[in-house]
Scaffold this motif. Structure first.
Motif, PDB file in Angstrom:
ATOM      1  N   THR A 153       0.758  -1.108  -0.212  1.00  0.00           N
ATOM      2  CA  THR A 153      -0.043  -0.061   0.033  1.00  0.00           C
ATOM      3  C   THR A 153       0.726   1.204  -0.156  1.00  0.00           C
ATOM      4  O   THR A 153       0.465   2.517  -0.128  1.00  0.00           O
ATOM      5  N   SER A 157      -0.910  -6.139 -10.535  1.00  0.00           N
ATOM      6  CA  SER A 157      -0.279  -4.718  -9.868  1.00  0.00           C
ATOM      7  C   SER A 157      -0.075  -4.963  -8.278  1.00  0.00           C
ATOM      8  O   SER A 157      -0.776  -5.714  -7.734  1.00  0.00           O
ATOM      9  N   SER A 167      -0.491  -2.662  -6.241  1.00  0.00           N
ATOM     10  CA  SER A 167      -1.790  -2.186  -5.889  1.00  0.00           C
ATOM     11  C   SER A 167      -2.959  -2.992  -5.341  1.00  0.00           C
ATOM     12  O   SER A 167      -3.979  -2.513  -4.466  1.00  0.00           O
ATOM     13  N   ASP A 187      -7.923  -3.157 -10.860  1.00  0.00           N
ATOM     14  CA  ASP A 187      -8.460  -1.957 -10.572  1.00  0.00           C
ATOM     15  C   ASP A 187      -8.059  -0.827 -11.630  1.00  0.00           C
ATOM     16  O   ASP A 187      -8.133   0.236 -11.247  1.00  0.00           O
ATOM     17  N   GLN A 191      -4.409   7.852  -7.701  1.00  0.00           N
ATOM     18  CA  GLN A 191      -4.710   7.295  -6.719  1.00  0.00           C
ATOM     19  C   GLN A 191      -3.637   7.505  -5.627  1.00  0.00           C
ATOM     20  O   GLN A 191      -2.547   7.927  -6.021  1.00  0.00           O
ATOM     21  N   CYS A 241      -0.577   7.727  -3.325  1.00  0.00           N
ATOM     22  CA  CYS A 241       0.483   6.879  -2.791  1.00  0.00           C
ATOM     23  C   CYS A 241       1.285   7.540  -1.672  1.00  0.00           C
ATOM     24  O   CYS A 241       1.657   8.813  -1.871  1.00  0.00           O
ATOM     25  N   LEU A 291       1.600   2.211 -11.464  1.00  0.00           N
ATOM     26  CA  LEU A 291       0.285   1.563 -11.048  1.00  0.00           C
ATOM     27  C   LEU A 291      -0.435   0.730 -11.993  1.00  0.00           C
ATOM     28  O   LEU A 291      -0.120   1.091 -13.422  1.00  0.00           O
TER      29      LEU A 291
END
Length: 651
Positions: A67, A164, A166, A271, A310, A312, A651
């Motif tokens: 994450t 991925s 993520s 995603d 997203q 990060c 990502l």
């Protein structure tokens, strides 16, 4: 007579053996009396004992949940792993489906393969579009579909997972849910011979995809093996998600190469919207020809944008720095239907960016000037159409951080058009409102650099350390005036070009012979009112900017060495008043007639900031001499305040 008959039979057997280089063997396995194997053995024409053995696949490492940007640098990439099949999509093999109503050859004497037409599902309707709050609920949707298939016949479910980093946590959660499912149907660790006679068998395989794809687990009837493989998907660090190629290769692998005859469904967990969506229609036809249904668990698409963002967390020098990284999560429509021009006054200077990353500190929930974090309430178009056209389902993860506005997405009058791109473009010709909306959106994409907001502070600059705030350096007043003239000349030239481009749209909208009022679709009405309002408002802003900056140096005092343009309700030109009034009418109409949908939010944000501009001069005092600095200070965009460097993942 008997002698002649025996001689004839002997010669017939000898001739058969001499002329046939393939022999059929029937085998019975003691461990499973019901299983019969039919092997066709061909003679070996040549054998080279010096030939090297096929390379074995590299070990698949289980990766921790990623994450943040603190994962090891040596993450296994799909690109570095041995591939069970070539990575490129073999769309040419679609010809095999077109030439034959059967798949493969007969596997048993006098027993024909099932017709693929018997396995092809009809296209799904709007009821196959589901929004859920987490992986657990999404798993219920897909396992329900698997149960339905299994009731009809033997079934192969292909778990096709985005590799991925993520998505690591969601993959593990899906494995946990799948474990419960396999146990519920007594397929977790049960031998086939323990099943009741006549029960259908569920086979499972696991494939990971990113830039390339790889089969992690060959089809097995033991669910425990599938669960284990789900948790051992390697991390792909390329940032590419070639989902259509992966689907095509999975179908080709199991139908064409291995001649699998079960009912096949593919469950995609991703995603992002994918990088090879131009292969959509070919992939749909390939799946339908092979009798394969695709079920997708995917993201909430960004409203009218291809790229969203997203969060990060980047660790560096003992601290963490928050950035928004670009991700492909849309759009929700076949072609963009949103006039994608930025909102002004988000910053006095262009926002700091590096490789698409921008600072997340003090950024509102909806994102930056393009509102790239406003979600549509629907899945990405390509993945949704793939699922519906193959008889599958699309389950949208409507989670915290990517949640839709309200619960409006279930209203079918706002559904996107899920026809093919060709059909979509053809339908535009009969609907002037829709044609105009798509043309305006296309213009905003094609001329994106032209529509960037002009700078509002002269001659400010950005700090060299996080969070890259706006600085107000001292400039000698005489130098400031000469630099200001050059800077404004550049900005004004671009604004004039952008204004001319918008004027062509205004001319179209003011053509009274066009039946704009005939549009009946609420979705297209909302898009048209929003587009019209933003076109007129942006045009007014352009004209006001040109008026405010004309001969501005002549109005400044001799001590002024900085100016800032601030929003103001007072307008400088008469033509701006007409454009503003038209914009306000259209934007308010959008807000009043489409409550609870994303369009009013986009309209209100335009109304929140006045169109006019006022000039605020400032006098920046001369700073004291700076203290001496040690060598090796931080660089502009890749250093934190502590001077340590960092880079951004894909990502």
């Amino acid at each position: 007579m008997h002698t002649l008959l025996l001689l004839a039979l002997g010669l017939w057997v000898f001739d058969s053996l001499a002329g046939d280089n393939r022999h059929r063997i029937w085998a019975t396995y003691p461990s499973d009396d019901s299983a019969m194997a039919d092997f066709t053995v061909a003679s070996v024409s040549a054998y080279d004992p010096t030939a090297s053995a096929p390379p074995t696949a590299a070990a698949v490492l289980e990766q921790p949940v990623a994450t943040r940007l603190d994962t090891p640098a040596d993450l296994s990439s799909l690109e570095t792993l041995e591939m069970s099949e070539p990575p490129s999509a073999a769309l040419a093999s679609m010809e095999l489906f077109e030439r034959s109503g059967k798949w493969g050859e007969e596997v048993r004497a006098a027993e024909a393969t099932k017709k693929l037409s018997d396995l092809t599902r009809p296209a799904s309707g709007a009821d196959a579009l589901v929004a859920v709050a987490g992986i657990g609920q999404a798993g219920e949707v897909v396992t329900g579909a698997i149960r339905s298939e299994l009731e009809q016949d033997n079934t192969l479910v292909v778990w096709l997972f985005d590799a991925s980093a993520s998505l690591t946590q969601k993959r593990n959660l899906m494995a946990m849910h799948a474990e419960s499912f396999y146990k519920s149907i007594e397929a977790f660790n049960t031998k086939r011979r323990d099943k009741d006679e006549g029960d259908n068998t569920l086979f499972s395989s696991v494939i990971a995809f990113g830039q390339n794809w790889r089969e992690i687990l060959r089809p097995t009837h033991v669910g425990a093996r599938a669960i284990s493989a789900m948790t051992k998907v390697p991390i792909d660090t390329t940032g590419d998600e070639n989902v259509m190629s992966a689907v095509t290769q999975a179908v080709r692998l199991y139908r064409e190469q291995r001649k699998r005859q079960e009912r096949i469904i593919i469950v995609i967990l991703t995603d992002e919207s994918g990088d090879d969506t131009l292969q959509l229609e070919d992939t749909i036809q390939y799946c339908r020809s092979a009798g394969v249904a695709v079920h997708v668990i995917g993201p909430n698409a960004v409203m009218g944008c291809e790229r969203g963002s997203q969060l990060c967390q980047v660790p560096s020098g003992g601290r963490e720095y928050a950035f928004w990284l670009p991700v492909k999560k849309g759009p929700e429509t076949s072609l963009p239907e949103r006039f994608l021009v930025p909102y002004w006054h988000e910053s006095a200077l262009p926002l700091w960016q590096q490789s698409g990353a921008s600072v997340a500190a003090n950024t509102p929930w909806y994102g930056g000037p393009y509102r790239e974090r406003l979600h549509s309430g629907f899945g990405p178009f390509a993945l949704t159409r793939l699922a519906l056209q193959t008889g599958g389902s699309f389950t949208m993860l409507d989670e915290d951080g990517t949640r839709s506005i309200g619960s409006w997405a279930n209203r079918t009058d706002y559904l996107p058009d899920y026809a093919s791109v060709h059909q979509y473009v053809q339908s535009l010709q009969d609907h002037p409102v829709r044609q105009f909306v798509v043309d305006a959106a296309t213009l905003s994409y094609q001329q994106a650099e032209l529509f960037v907001p002009p700078r509002m502070t002269f001659l400010g600059q950005r700090d060299v350390v996080y969070p890259y705030a706006v600085l107000h350096p001292y400039v000698v007043p005489a130098t400031f005036r000469s630099q200001l003239t050059r800077a404004l000349r550049i900005e004004r030239a671009r604004i004039e070009k952008a204004s001319a481009a918008l004027q062509s749209l205004i001319v179209r909208m003011e053509d009274t012979s066009v039946p704009w009022q005939d549009e009946t679709s609420p979705r297209w009405q909302a898009s048209f009112d929003l587009t019209k309002g933003r076109v007129y408002a942006t045009q007014a802003r352009y004209r006001e900017y040109l008026a405010a900056t004309e001969n501005v140096t002549e109005t400044l005092s001799l001590e002024t060495n900085e100016i800032t343009l601030l929003p103001d309700a007072q307008l400088r030109t008469s033509e701006s008043r007409y454009w503003v009034d038209t914009a306000v009418h259209s934007l308010n109409k959008c807000i009043d007639e489409h409550p609870g949908t994303p369009w009013p939010y986009l309209a209100q944000w335009e109304l929140d900031v006045p169109v006019g501009l006022r000039i605020q001069p400032a006098v920046i005092p001369r700073p004291p001499p700076p203290p001496p600095r040690p060598p090796g200070g931080p660089s502009f965009s890749t250093k934190s305040s502590s001077g340590s460097s960092f880079s951004f993942p894909r990502l």
